[in-house]
Motif scaffolding. Sequence first.
Motif, mmCIF file in Angstrom:
data_model
loop_
_atom_site.group_PDB
_atom_site.id
_atom_site.type_symbol
_atom_site.label_atom_id
_atom_site.label_comp_id
_atom_site.label_asym_id
_atom_site.label_seq_id
_atom_site.Cartn_x
_atom_site.Cartn_y
_atom_site.Cartn_z
ATOM 1 N N LEU A 61 38.704 28.565 25.016
ATOM 2 C CA LEU A 61 39.043 29.053 23.676
ATOM 3 C C LEU A 61 40.238 29.998 23.691
ATOM 4 O O LEU A 61 41.105 29.939 22.808
ATOM 5 N N PHE A 62 40.293 30.854 24.700
ATOM 6 C CA PHE A 62 41.325 31.890 24.725
ATOM 7 C C PHE A 62 42.392 31.639 25.785
ATOM 8 O O PHE A 62 43.182 32.521 26.110
ATOM 9 N N GLU A 63 42.395 30.410 26.298
ATOM 10 C CA GLU A 63 43.458 29.931 27.185
ATOM 11 C C GLU A 63 43.641 30.822 28.424
ATOM 12 O O GLU A 63 44.732 31.240 28.753
ATOM 13 N N TYR A 64 42.531 31.077 29.079
ATOM 14 C CA TYR A 64 42.569 31.780 30.347
ATOM 15 C C TYR A 64 42.403 30.759 31.477
ATOM 16 O O TYR A 64 41.680 29.768 31.328
ATOM 17 N N ILE A 120 39.681 39.832 16.865
ATOM 18 C CA ILE A 120 38.788 39.870 18.024
ATOM 19 C C ILE A 120 39.602 40.307 19.230
ATOM 20 O O ILE A 120 40.770 39.921 19.379
ATOM 21 N N VAL A 121 39.007 41.146 20.066
ATOM 22 C CA VAL A 121 39.652 41.598 21.301
ATOM 23 C C VAL A 121 38.969 40.897 22.470
ATOM 24 O O VAL A 121 37.744 40.970 22.607
ATOM 25 N N VAL A 122 39.747 40.218 23.286
ATOM 26 C CA VAL A 122 39.176 39.463 24.404
ATOM 27 C C VAL A 122 39.830 39.878 25.715
ATOM 28 O O VAL A 122 40.868 40.540 25.730
ATOM 29 N N ARG A 123 39.210 39.452 26.790
ATOM 30 C CA ARG A 123 39.686 39.786 28.139
ATOM 31 C C ARG A 123 39.350 38.637 29.067
ATOM 32 O O ARG A 123 38.402 37.883 28.824
ATOM 33 N N HIS A 124 40.105 38.478 30.134
ATOM 34 C CA HIS A 124 39.823 37.421 31.103
ATOM 35 C C HIS A 124 38.368 37.567 31.572
ATOM 36 O O HIS A 124 37.945 38.663 31.962
ATOM 37 N N PRO A 125 37.585 36.494 31.506
ATOM 38 C CA PRO A 125 36.168 36.576 31.882
ATOM 39 C C PRO A 125 35.909 37.174 33.263
ATOM 40 O O PRO A 125 34.961 37.953 33.441
ATOM 41 N N PHE A 126 36.732 36.850 34.238
ATOM 42 C CA PHE A 126 36.514 37.395 35.575
ATOM 43 C C PHE A 126 36.774 38.901 35.599
ATOM 44 O O PHE A 126 36.072 39.664 36.275
#
Length: 215
Positions: A195-198, A53-59
């Motif tokens: 979940l993704f430690e942001y 899965i590719v994730v990014r900081h929500p903001f």
Amino acid sequence: MSSWLQFFYDSSNQQDEIDKKISKDMFKLFKVLGLSKTKILEASINPNKFVFIVVRHPFDRLISAYANRIANKNSGQHKFHTQKMYNHREKRKYRRDEIPRFQDFLVYVLGGARDAHWRTYSESCTPCIVKYDAVVKLEDGMDGVKYVAERTGMDLSKWPKDRINRSKDTPATYRDVACEIIEKLYNYFKIDFQLFEYSASQYLKDHDVDCQLTE
């Protein structure tokens, strides 16, 4: 995220067939490639599949969605969503040819507006159920891309290097957003943050946003 879809497309040996189905709309690749929750779950229990899965900081995701999809008048999202947004400064709905203010876009998202470009990862990718082999953060840059290429055998030379990223030039900033709205955004995306430690607080500090959040 569009760069990853372009990478999948360029690595495919069925481009002619795919072109007929997506009509140059790269985000239709999700359906063409069968990237549904069910398919992802099935792949995750197959020992011969590499599931990531590719994730990014929500903001940052929201700034990217705004810059590339809402402030870009040529995008389908601009044409579909803009007329539904409310201009709180002038107390009216936006016209189709206008570019909504960033804060009005965020209020629109908080109001339940649905779109793949800002839907939470916890809703769209079921990370609490699927056992991913890897979590690649966009912030990792090419290190993450190289890791996936090594694990999957994809040709790294096909990684797109010339895609336009409007979020780098957008004037949109959280310094112009009310702290109350930022707090609501954090709570809306809270599961993704955890979940993704942001960190929301560190992000605001790094971007000179004077708001205090309780994480």
